[in-house]
Write a protein that holds these residues in place. Structure first.
Motif, mmCIF file in Angstrom:
data_model
loop_
_atom_site.group_PDB
_atom_site.id
_atom_site.type_symbol
_atom_site.label_atom_id
_atom_site.label_comp_id
_atom_site.label_asym_id
_atom_site.label_seq_id
_atom_site.Cartn_x
_atom_site.Cartn_y
_atom_site.Cartn_z
ATOM 1 N N ALA A 218 0.828 -1.211 0.000
ATOM 2 C CA ALA A 218 0.000 0.000 0.000
ATOM 3 C C ALA A 218 0.862 1.260 0.000
ATOM 4 C CB ALA A 218 -0.939 -0.001 1.212
ATOM 5 N N CYS A 219 1.862 1.309 0.875
ATOM 6 C CA CYS A 219 2.599 2.571 1.019
ATOM 7 C C CYS A 219 3.588 2.818 -0.112
ATOM 8 C CB CYS A 219 3.303 2.635 2.376
ATOM 9 S SG CYS A 219 4.688 1.505 2.575
ATOM 10 N N THR A 220 3.861 1.807 -0.939
ATOM 11 C CA THR A 220 4.751 2.015 -2.088
ATOM 12 C C THR A 220 4.000 1.988 -3.415
ATOM 13 O OG1 THR A 220 5.231 -0.370 -2.244
ATOM 14 C CG2 THR A 220 6.701 0.970 -0.880
ATOM 15 N N ALA A 221 2.664 1.941 -3.349
ATOM 16 C CA ALA A 221 1.876 1.901 -4.584
ATOM 17 C C ALA A 221 2.022 3.228 -5.332
ATOM 18 C CB ALA A 221 0.403 1.639 -4.263
ATOM 19 N N PRO A 222 2.242 3.171 -6.636
ATOM 20 C CA PRO A 222 2.412 4.414 -7.394
ATOM 21 C C PRO A 222 1.094 5.160 -7.546
ATOM 22 C CG PRO A 222 2.418 2.512 -8.870
ATOM 23 C CD PRO A 222 2.380 1.973 -7.470
ATOM 24 N N ALA A 223 1.178 6.462 -7.524
ATOM 25 C CA ALA A 223 0.009 7.315 -7.756
ATOM 26 C C ALA A 223 0.499 8.632 -8.340
ATOM 27 C CB ALA A 223 -0.769 7.552 -6.460
ATOM 28 N N GLU A 224 -0.219 9.140 -9.330
ATOM 29 C CA GLU A 224 0.225 10.357 -10.003
ATOM 30 C C GLU A 224 0.039 11.587 -9.137
ATOM 31 O OE1 GLU A 224 -1.574 10.741 -13.784
ATOM 32 O OE2 GLU A 224 -0.746 8.860 -14.573
ATOM 33 N N ARG A 225 -1.075 11.671 -8.438
ATOM 34 C CA ARG A 225 -1.396 12.873 -7.666
ATOM 35 C C ARG A 225 -1.010 12.694 -6.205
ATOM 36 N NH1 ARG A 225 -4.646 16.348 -10.480
ATOM 37 N NH2 ARG A 225 -5.552 15.535 -12.416
ATOM 38 N N LEU A 226 -0.682 13.810 -5.570
ATOM 39 C CA LEU A 226 -0.269 13.792 -4.174
ATOM 40 C C LEU A 226 -1.349 13.247 -3.245
ATOM 41 C CD1 LEU A 226 1.833 14.425 -2.016
ATOM 42 C CD2 LEU A 226 0.932 16.771 -1.925
ATOM 43 N N PRO A 227 -2.634 13.623 -3.385
ATOM 44 C CA PRO A 227 -3.646 13.052 -2.474
ATOM 45 C C PRO A 227 -3.694 11.528 -2.514
ATOM 46 C CG PRO A 227 -4.553 14.958 -3.609
ATOM 47 C CD PRO A 227 -3.230 14.661 -4.244
ATOM 48 N N GLY A 228 -3.545 10.963 -3.706
ATOM 49 C CA GLY A 228 -3.537 9.507 -3.819
ATOM 50 C C GLY A 228 -2.355 8.894 -3.096
ATOM 51 N N ARG A 229 -1.179 9.533 -3.196
ATOM 52 C CA ARG A 229 0.002 9.016 -2.500
ATOM 53 C C ARG A 229 -0.160 9.123 -0.988
ATOM 54 N NH1 ARG A 229 2.694 12.085 -6.487
ATOM 55 N NH2 ARG A 229 3.546 13.535 -4.935
ATOM 56 N N LEU A 230 -0.811 10.198 -0.542
ATOM 57 C CA LEU A 230 -1.028 10.367 0.894
ATOM 58 C C LEU A 230 -1.984 9.305 1.433
ATOM 59 C CD1 LEU A 230 -1.314 14.263 1.192
ATOM 60 C CD2 LEU A 230 0.677 12.812 1.606
ATOM 61 N N TRP A 231 -3.068 9.044 0.680
ATOM 62 C CA TRP A 231 -4.015 8.016 1.107
ATOM 63 C C TRP A 231 -3.347 6.650 1.164
ATOM 64 C CZ3 TRP A 231 -8.282 8.503 3.646
ATOM 65 C CH2 TRP A 231 -9.061 9.642 3.504
ATOM 66 N N TRP A 275 9.959 18.628 -2.006
ATOM 67 C CA TRP A 275 9.758 18.313 -0.591
ATOM 68 C C TRP A 275 8.484 17.510 -0.356
ATOM 69 C CZ3 TRP A 275 13.790 19.236 2.485
ATOM 70 C CH2 TRP A 275 14.751 20.170 2.053
ATOM 71 N N THR A 276 7.509 17.636 -1.259
ATOM 72 C CA THR A 276 6.259 16.886 -1.078
ATOM 73 C C THR A 276 6.477 15.384 -1.184
ATOM 74 O OG1 THR A 276 5.773 17.138 -3.444
ATOM 75 C CG2 THR A 276 4.812 18.768 -1.942
ATOM 76 N N ALA A 277 7.626 14.964 -1.719
ATOM 77 C CA ALA A 277 7.920 13.527 -1.813
ATOM 78 C C ALA A 277 8.051 12.895 -0.436
ATOM 79 C CB ALA A 277 9.205 13.305 -2.610
ATOM 80 N N LEU A 278 8.302 13.711 0.594
ATOM 81 C CA LEU A 278 8.438 13.176 1.951
ATOM 82 C C LEU A 278 7.093 12.969 2.637
ATOM 83 C CD1 LEU A 278 11.361 15.457 3.174
ATOM 84 C CD2 LEU A 278 11.529 13.096 2.422
ATOM 85 N N LEU A 279 6.037 13.600 2.124
ATOM 86 C CA LEU A 279 4.750 13.584 2.813
ATOM 87 C C LEU A 279 4.119 12.189 2.912
ATOM 88 C CD1 LEU A 279 3.162 16.916 1.524
ATOM 89 C CD2 LEU A 279 4.245 16.445 3.739
ATOM 90 N N PRO A 280 4.147 11.347 1.854
ATOM 91 C CA PRO A 280 3.547 10.010 1.994
ATOM 92 C C PRO A 280 4.191 9.192 3.118
ATOM 93 C CG PRO A 280 3.865 10.516 -0.312
ATOM 94 C CD PRO A 280 4.552 11.590 0.455
ATOM 95 N N GLY A 281 5.520 9.274 3.232
ATOM 96 C CA GLY A 281 6.193 8.546 4.305
ATOM 97 C C GLY A 281 5.792 9.073 5.675
ATOM 98 N N LEU A 282 5.655 10.395 5.793
ATOM 99 C CA LEU A 282 5.214 10.968 7.059
ATOM 100 C C LEU A 282 3.789 10.530 7.390
ATOM 101 C CD1 LEU A 282 6.653 14.590 6.703
ATOM 102 C CD2 LEU A 282 7.484 12.766 8.205
#
Length: 499
Positions: A218-231, A275-282
């Motif tokens: 789940a946490c490494t699933a690719p997603a184009e948009r930031l909201p999808g990566r956050l979810w 910097w937004t690349a760090l948000l999904p991990g957080l």
């Protein structure tokens, strides 16, 4: 074509990635050497060592070179993989039926009582010392309410979870390897004999590992948009918290995730953007800690266990792990000294033993670690939990005990051969990437660092060979890159011969 050497600000991220690859390759070589040493020392006649080592190696190499990747569609492969895993593991669940013993019996009894409305967790010393077992007991009680308390139900549940884990092995391997490499990883998990030894046991490892891989997926699933990566990052954190509630090893994955985020931070710092690349991990970390606290709070609030999902004796694992007499394994003498009858202050005795063990000299600690690597990672798969004395006596009555022991010995040695080949493949792929100055990314980096953290943790804490199952899953997924490396070597050699 070789990647250009990193310059200037790119030196630090490249060095960090190279260090991870080097450490992972070194771990693989140590495990392969330990497995080869134990296999050679415990195989008679010695010539049979070559048989047990070469048969798995030839099968893995042949698959890497000859397996057709596209002849069978992906959906058809998934269906066949799941069906084959369910049939094979289900057959073991129905035919291998040892009695519940030790902790497995206590877990089953506590869950059975809970399903009947009698909560014994707050009155049993085992669950007051290690309250983190409470969530798994609640899961078992829920299954009992739905399907009954027969141990066969839980063996079939293990078979189902193992089949689902098999799908996740393939799905995660596809994130960084070729289709052939991912399919070989799925087939290796399907056929590796060691995955069958735990099916008959009432252990939390099956559910925990399935949830762990689902969290990684789940946490490494690719997603184009930031909201999808956050979810997806948040979903991964929730699944990781559930895995940790079933079996408390989430900290290992969290440490690996933090290390991945440090690597990503280096890259972001180098680019001065992104910097937004760090948000999904957080999001993953936040969801993990919040969900974990919520589950523990619910355990207290419902009265299941007044201590939540805590560990009241965290030092115990280190006391055992640093015991030079038992070589890091469980010690009856330690258990009697700390928890035995007549001990007035178990906490004080535990702290005294830990302080004593921490005074170990560096040479003695290194010798102990070498022994633990040999036992934990080089030893045969542990069948003693299945082939118990009572079950062997039952098989003896049917004239099957000798055949069961002989067959198990053969399977254990084939497992060692698989471990040798699999870890050599992993080490070769890592060293090849290091030579080409590639940086491991995404799920591959996360799995590598989780495996390294798990390996290092057991240098200090108690070892049991059955705890190796988590490392087995991680290394089999990562072997997909090893299969690709081996196939590439074959293709280049063949091209050179034609030229």
């Amino acid at each position: 074509m070789r990647t250009a050497a990193p310059r200037g600000g790119r030196l630090l991220p490249a060095a960090a990635g190279g260090l991870a690859l080097f450490a992972f390759a070194a771990m693989g070589l140590m495990i392969a050497a330990a497995a080869a040493y134990v296999l050679l020392a415990n195989t008679q006649p010695r010539e049979f060592f070559l048989l047990y080592a070469c048969v798995p190696a030839l099968c893995l190499a042949g698959g890497a070179v000859l397996l057709p990747a596209e002849r069978l569609g992906r959906r058809a492969f998934l269906i066949l993989l799941f069906t084959a895993a369910l049939v094979l593991k289900g057959t073991v669940a129905l035919t291998v039926t040892p009695r519940l013993e030790s902790d497995f019996y206590l877990l089953h009894y506590a869950a059975d009582q809970l399903a009947q409305g009698n909560n014994i967790l707050n009155d049993t010393s085992y669950f007051q010392l290690w309250p983190y077992q409470s969530f798994f007991v609640a899961v078992l009680a829920g299954v009992m309410k739905l399907f009954g308390a027969s141990p066969v139900v839980f063996r079939l549940m293990n078979a189902l979870l193992s089949a689902l884990t098999n799908l996740l092995v393939y799905a995660l391997a596809r994130r960084f390897a070729s289709e052939r490499g991912a399919r070989l990883a799925g087939l290796l998990f399907l056929l590796y004999p060691g995955t069958f030894f735990l099916i008959p046991l009432l252990t939390n490892q099956h559910l925990s590992e399935c949830l762990l891989l689902a969290a990684f997926w789940a946490c490494t699933a690719p997603a184009e948009r930031l909201p999808g990566r956050l979810w997806r990052g948040g979903a991964g954190g929730v699944l990781l918290a559930l895995s940790n509630a079933v079996r408390p090893m989430g900290l290992v994955a969290v440490l690996a995730l933090c290390a991945c985020m440090v690597f990503r931070l280096m890259e972001v710092w180098e680019k001065r953007s992104g910097w937004t690349a760090l948000l999904p991990g957080l999001c993953t970390l936040a969801a993990y800690f919040l969900c974990g606290a919520l589950i523990s709070g619910l355990v207290v609030w419902t009265g299941l266990n007044r201590l939540g999902l805590t560990n009241q004796a965290p030092e115990w694992k280190f006391v055992l792990g640093l015991n030079t007499q038992s070589l890091g394994r469980y010690s009856d003498a330690d258990a009697a000294a700390v928890f035995g009858p007549g001990v007035a202050d178990w906490r004080g005795e535990l702290e005294r033993l830990l302080e004593e063990r921490l005074t170990i000299s560096l040479p003695a600690l290194l010798r102990l670690m070498a022994h633990k690597i040999r036992i934990m990672w080089g030893g045969f798969e542990d069948a003693s939990w299945v082939l118990t004395a009572s079950y062997l006596a039952e098989l003896e009555g049917r004239g099957l005990a000798a055949a069961a022991l002989t067959g198990t010995g053969v399977l254990q040695r084939l497992c060692s051969g698989c471990w040798i080949s699999m870890n050599l493949l992993n080490a070769g792929a890592a060293l090849s990437a290091l030579r080409r100055r590639e940086r491991p990314r995404g799920v591959r980096l996360l799995l590598m660092l989780t495996a390294l953290a798990y390996f290092c943790a057991h240098l200090f804490i108690e070892i049991q060979i059955r705890y190796r199952s988590t490392m087995t899953v991680l290394l089999i997924i990562l072997a997909a890159a090893g299969f690709d490396w081996a196939a590439g070597l074959f293709r280049r050699r063949r091209a050179g011969e034609r030229a």
